[in-house]
Structures are given as structure tokens and as C-alpha cells.
Design a protein around this motif. Structure first.
Motif: not given
Length: 518
Positions: A445-451, A510-516
Motif C-alpha cells: 500500500g505504501k509503494a502504491i501511494e508513493e508511486l 515497478l511496484v515490486d521494486e518499490a515494495t522492496k
């Protein structure tokens, strides 16, 4: 919209769409001569003139709309202009009645009578074209299965209105002239259709402003242009055959034949309605229906030299095949507008415009050219040429395979026609009652919001982005978010562009990288 009309449309959501049935009912009353002919008519000459002038004016209006789709779209969006079109058609009907043999025919010079008759016929075509474009705008916003059902309802309404008019009291204001009920229906139905079609649809696309129409001719695939060509040829051939029968038959025979065709129309419409409710999307094979119509017309043309063009049953079969083709064509064009998110003036303008222009041109050819050839030894050659033309259209120019190409998707986030037909029978913007997907907590959820924040996504774009990242396709996302499929497609394109990705897999990576990193 007033309180009464608001409640009326809310109680009966299909009501604005039934304007299609009212408009088509008027066309059958007008083009069969049911309401405006007098007892002095002994043949179908005036019916032919009415049909040719009105349909060519209608088709030309649709063609102009296709050439300027933006202007046409703005035109039919305004209720006042559509009602004005209905008023113009009604005035044309009044002019046709007034120049009849029991009214001003003997009071005016023949040249003036003829001019008023032609002007009245042209006015009916121009006026009803505005109604037809508005109907196309409404049907192009419907999911395919709903579009089929509403088209079927309209054809049933068409037949019911027709039988109501011809079954009304036959009292004549002037003995020998048209009946009062016929005059009122003939002149009043365009106004009724325009008033009905301008009722705000309760089930229209809720997110219309977020998903603009394409008005670029390049957005139409190559198979669409083949369909337009086939439509013109088919309507030309069928209309020319029908004109030969009308010209050779007494008016009473023509009217009786129209009544039989109306009964068959109800059966066809109910069959399509049942299919819309109960048939699965992948089994709804419009390509096969199209091929069956073409083969049927070729068979009837082959039998024509044997039975003759004035044979009543033969003519009724040709007419019913034309009706099924028109039904399928209207639905197909609405599907194209819906799936590809193009202007109704573009899709219906070219497609249905070709049908009407072909019908008018075919009638002219049948009356002025083919009728002469039938009196000579070249009649068999004529029917052979017509049969070959239809065969070439059905199996060379636009075969069943072209239907798949017509609705072929161009990228991620798009649905095929089978996908759209597989959706539940429901209204645009109300695909289901499931709750939107819950936002995942934690790093995802944080990665989605950040992107989303970094790319400048709107709130709705972020909702679509989240669904895509969770693996939902466009259809599932539309159901989950309770918006139209076309709105999801528009947001998907915006999300891809703002995030700088070109496919679903790139988005997920892209989401996977941001999540990591979170």
C-alpha cells in the motif's frame, strides 16, 4: 429534467432507448404509405419517391456527421437541436399530407405540388437523421449485451406502435383521404421520438467526462471500412429487389405484406432478447448470423427468375432478412463505438449512413434501371450479377473472420467482444454491487501511494493502478470500482503514461521494486 420525467426514467431506464423503436415505427409507416396515401393511389410510385428522397437525405446527413464527428456530437448533445430535427420531420410530413389529392393538389400548380412533395420528403430524412444520431449516441454508451436487449425492446415497440396506428379508427377528415389517426401518427411520431430520445438516460455512462470520445478517422480499423462497403452493397441489392416488387404490386398488397413482416419482426426481436439474457458471450456469434443472412439473400436472388419479383412470400423473405441485417448492423456499430470509445457520429455515421444511402440508391436503381432490364432478355444476367455481388461481400470482402479482426484488442487493459458479451446484463456504471478492492496495508500500500504521488496520479487513477498491480484485468477492475469499462481503459492509459511503463508486467515489476525499497 422535471420531477415527473426524472421519476419516469428512474422507473423505466430503457425509456430513452425506446426512441429507436418510435423512429423506426415512423419510418415503416412513412415508407409503406400506411398513413398518408389516399384512395387515388393505384401503384407504388409515390411510395418509391418518398422512400428514395427521404433515405438519401437521411444517409447524406449521417455521412456529413461522420466527416465532422466533433460538430455532429455537439449537435446531438443539445436536446433543443434534436427536438428541432423532430419538428422539421413533422413539418415535412404535414407538407406531404397537404399536397395530397384531397387537399391542395388541385389548388396549386403541379410544379409547386411536386416541389413541396420533394421538399417534405427531404425534410423527413434530414429531421429523423438528428433523432438517429442521438439514438446512436445513447446505444454507443451501453455494454453490448444491454445494447442487444434494448434494441430488441425497440423493435418490439416498433411493431406494437405500427399495429396500433393501422388498427386505429379510420375516420377521414376528407372522404377518400388519409385517416385522422394516420395523419396524427405520421406527423406526430418524429416529435415523440425526439422528445423521448432527449430524456436524460438514467443508466448512461457516469464517468463520461473522464473518458472522452475519439474523433479521429484513423481510430477505425481496416475491417470497419470493409463492413461499411459490404453494408452499402447489401442494402443496395436488397432495396433494389424490394423496389421492383413495390412498383409492380397494388398498394393493398404492399400494405398487407408489411403487416406480415411486422409480425415476423416481433419474433426476431424476442429471439435476440432471449439470447441477450441467456446466451453466453462466446456463443453469441454475430459473424455466423451475418453469413447466414448473406447466404439466404443469395438463395432468394437465385429463385427470383423462377417465382418473379412480385411474388408476395418471396418479397417478405427478402424484407425479413433485411430487417435481421439492420438489427445486427445497429448492434455491431454500437459495439464498435463502445469498445473503441469513438464518437457515435463517426461509427454510426459511416456504418448506418452507408446502409441508408445504399437503400436509397438501390431503390432508385430498381425503379429506373432494373425494372427496364426485367422486361428484356437480360433478367437472368441481372440477378446473377446481384447474387455474385452479395457472395463477394460475404466471403471475400468481409467474412466471418473479419468480425474477430474488427474487435481485435490493441494492448493491455482492453477487452475483446467476447469479454464484453460475457459480462452480466447490466447498465453502464453499474456492473455489480461488489465493494471496491480493499487497500492492502503494509509495504504494498505504501509503494502504491508513493508511486502515485510521484507520478501525479489522480485518486481514481490510483484506484485503477492498485487494481492493475493486484492482477485485475480491465473488466474485473470496472466491476470492482463500479465504473464503466471504457473509463478503466482511459485511466489505464493515463497510468501507463505517467508511470512510464508500456505493459502490465512492467507496471507490476515497478511496484515490486518499490515494495522492496519500502
Amino acid at each position: 429534467m422535471s420531477s415527473f420525467t426524472s421519476k419516469l426514467v428512474k422507473a423505466c431506464p430503457p425509456l430513452p432507448y425506446l426512441a429507436l423503436g418510435v423512429w423506426l415505427a415512423w419510418s415503416y409507416i412513412a415508407y409503406s404509405g400506411t398513413a398518408w396515401l389516399s384512395d387515388t393511389e393505384t401503384d407504388g410510385t409515390n411510395i418509391s419517391i418518398m422512400y428514395m428522397v427521404s433515405t438519401v437525405a437521411f444517409g447524406a446527413s449521417f455521412a456529413l456527421a461522420a466527416m465532422g464527428p466533433r460538430r455532429a456530437h455537439r449537435f446531438v448533445e443539445r436536446a433543443g437541436t434534436v427536438v428541432g430535427g423532430g419538428a422539421l420531420a413533422s413539418l415535412g410530413c404535414v407538407a406531404i399530407i397537404l399536397v395530397g389529392p384531397y387537399y391542395l393538389y388541385h389548388e396549386l400548380p403541379y410544379a409547386a405540388v411536386l416541389a413541396l412533395f420533394y421538399l417534405g420528403c427531404a425534410a423527413t430524412g434530414l429531421g429523423t437523421a438528428a433523432i438517429g444520431l442521438r439514438c446512436g449516441l445513447l446505444y454507443g454508451s451501453l455494454p453490448p449485451r444491454t445494447a442487444i436487449l434494448y434494441t430488441a425492446f425497440s423493435h418490439v415497440a416498433l411493431a406494437l406502435v405500427y399495429f396500433t396506428v393501422i388498427g386505429s379508427p379510420s375516420w377521414q377528415p376528407i372522404a377518400g383521404g388519409p385517416s385522422l389517426s394516420g395523419i396524427l401518427a405520421f406527423a406526430g411520431m418524429p416529435l415523440l421520438a425526439s422528445a423521448t430520445v432527449t430524456l436524460p438516460a438514467a443508466d448512461g455512462c457516469e464517468d463520461e467526462g473522464e473518458a472522452p470520445f475519439s474523433e479521429d478517422h484513423a481510430s477505425l480499423p481496416r475491417p470497419f471500412w470493409k463492413l461499411v462497403a459490404v453494408t452499402f452493397v447489401f442494402s443496395f441489392v436488397v432495396s433494389s429487389l424490394r423496389s421492383l416488387c413495390v412498383e409492380a404490386s397494388p398498394v393493398d398488397v404492399t400494405l398487407d405484406g408489411t403487416r406480415v413482416v411486422m409480425l415476423l419482426r416481433i419474433a426476431v426481436a424476442l429471439g435476440f432478447a432471449a439470447a441477450a439474457v441467456g446466451v453466453e458471450g462466446e456463443r453469441f456469434d454475430f459473424g455466423r448470423i451475418y453469413s447466414a443472412i448473406m447466404v439466404g439473400v443469395v438463395a432468394l436472388i437465385a429463385f427470383c427468375p423462377i417465382v418473379g419479383v412480385a411474388h408476395l412470400v418471396w418479397t417478405q423473405l427478402v424484407t425479413i432478412l433485411s430487417i435481421v441485417f439492420e438489427f445486427v448492423l445497429w448492434c455491431i456499430l454500437a459495439f464498435v463505438v463502445y469498445q473503441r470509445r469513438i464518437s457515435a457520429g463517426l461509427g454510426l455515421g459511416f456504418g448506418y449512413g452507408a446502409f441508408m444511402v445504399g437503400s436509397g440508391a438501390g431503390w432508385i436503381a430498381g425503379v429506373d434501371v432494373f425494372s427496364i432490364l426485367l422486361g428484356e432478355q437480360g433478367s437472368i444476367f441481372l440477378f446473377a450479377v446481384l447474387a455474385v455481388a452479395v457472395l463477394a461481400c460475404a466471403f471475400l470482402l468481409f467474412s466471418e473472420k473479419e468480425f474477430d479482426r474488427l474487435f481485435r484488442t490493441e494492448g493491455d487493459g482492453e477487452a475483446t467482444l467476447d469479454d464484453l458479451l460475457g459480462d452480466e446484463l447490466s447498465l453502464v456504471g453499474r456492473y455489480g454491487h461488489e465493494d471496491p478492492p480493499p487497500e492492502r496495508k503494509g509495504r504494498f500500500g505504501k509503494a502504491i501511494e508513493e508511486l502515485s504521488h510521484r507520478a501525479g496520479l489522480s485518486r481514481r487513477e490510483m484506484d485503477v493502478f492498485r487494481c492493475l498491480a493486484m492482477g485485475y484485468d480491465a473488466t474485473a477492475t470496472a466491476k470492482r470500482l463500479q465504473v464503466s469499462w471504457n473509463t478503466v481503459r482511459t485511466h489505464t492509459r493515463n497510468v501507463y503514461a505517467k508511470l512510464g511503463v508500456h505493459s502490465r508486467q512492467e507496471l507490476i515489476d515497478l511496484v515490486d521494486e518499490a515494495t522492496k525499497r519500502t
